[in-house]
Design an enzyme around this catalytic site. Structure first.
Site, PDB file in Angstrom:
ATOM      1  N   ARG A  56      -5.164  -6.354 -13.084  1.00 27.34           N
ATOM      2  CA  ARG A  56      -4.220  -7.014 -12.169  1.00 27.34           C
ATOM      3  C   ARG A  56      -3.356  -8.075 -12.867  1.00 27.34           C
ATOM      4  NH1 ARG A  56      -7.272  -8.614  -6.665  1.00 27.34           N
ATOM      5  NH2 ARG A  56      -7.943  -6.457  -6.665  1.00 27.34           N
ATOM      6  N   HIS A 100       5.190  -0.904   5.476  1.00 28.51           N
ATOM      7  CA  HIS A 100       3.866  -0.374   5.816  1.00 28.51           C
ATOM      8  C   HIS A 100       4.012   0.533   7.040  1.00 28.51           C
ATOM      9  CE1 HIS A 100      -0.486  -0.258   5.957  1.00 28.51           C
ATOM     10  NE2 HIS A 100      -0.412  -0.457   7.269  1.00 28.51           N
ATOM     11  N   GLU A 165      11.095   4.808   8.622  1.00 26.49           N
ATOM     12  CA  GLU A 165      10.958   3.932   7.440  1.00 26.49           C
ATOM     13  C   GLU A 165      12.254   3.954   6.634  1.00 26.49           C
ATOM     14  OE1 GLU A 165       7.465   4.240   4.928  1.00 26.49           O
ATOM     15  OE2 GLU A 165       6.313   5.142   6.544  1.00 26.49           O
TER      16      GLU A 165
END
Ligand code: GRF
Length: 216
Positions: A56, A100, A165
């Site tokens: 990360r 999302h 979207e």
């Protein structure tokens, strides 16, 4: 930043290609070297870079360097499937957005459409929001709603949501690029938008008519 097929990226590229659109895409970063979205970027002549997401912190450092070099002002996560380093998210506070496939705060995380079907909701949709360190959370910029059909399966519902979207994401980016969006006390204010007055029922045909006749 992408990880997969890149249809939202394609929608953003299409929007940005219009002369009047007040933003351009400087760079596409993929966490996955086989993401089909990389081809979408290169076909459009946009530099595309793979930063493998093994760690990360390392991903955040490399991404930060590239975004800085390119003088990026807004980061759009478009099917970016990794959890980002919290410091990186903070560094891009109110300058990083995500899409999302649910009406947040319902159905965070993976398989949002499946979660919506399992919950039996009548409406589903998608959300564009500023990114905060917690998964799929942050001030909501815009949402688009679609009905859930009685015979829906995950694929059909996902396709219906994906279509909106592709309309919502460029619209949200356009609002931001126009300078009309600001975050006040962790909620989004947008200058000069119209909001419809009416309510929508689902299922609407019978129930709507019956209620009207009951009410007289
Ligand atoms: C979209 O459903 C988006 O909402 C979610 O991941 C999917 C990405 O699809 N975050 P694509 O790569 O843009 O086609």
């Amino acid at each position: 930043m992408i990880s997969g097929r890149g249809t939202n990226l394609r929608a953003l590229i299409a929007a940005c290609s219009a002369d009047a659109f007040p933003a351009e895409i400087q760079i596409v970063i993929s966490s996955h070297e086989e993401a089909p979205g990389l081809g979408v970027a290169t076909a459009a002549g946009i530099p595309a870079v793979v930063i493998p997401h093994r760690d990360r912190r390392a991903f955040a450092t490399a991404a930060q360097a590239l975004l800085g070099e390119q003088q990026v002002e807004l980061v759009c996560l478009a099917g970016f499937m990794r959890v980002l380093d919290a410091n990186f998210v903070e560094a891009w506070r109110d300058r990083m957005v995500n899409i999302h496939p649910s009406l947040l705060p319902s159905f965070r995380g993976l398989h949002a459409q499946r979660q919506a079907l399992a919950a039996g909701v009548r409406f589903a949709g998608c959300t564009v929001h500023f990114v905060r360190p917690e998964l799929d959370s942050g001030p909501i910029i815009g949402q688009a709603v679609v009905p859930v059909h009685p015979d829906d399966n995950e694929d059909r519902l996902s396709a219906r949501i994906l279509e909106v979207e592709h309309r919502l994401y460029p619209y949200a980016v356009w609002l931001i690029a126009e300078g009309r969006v600001r975050v006040v006390a962790d909620r989004v204010e947008i200058a000069g938008v119209r909001v419809p007055e009416m309510a929508v029922l689902n299922p609407q045909d019978i129930l709507g008519d019956r209620l009207a006749s009951i009410r007289g």
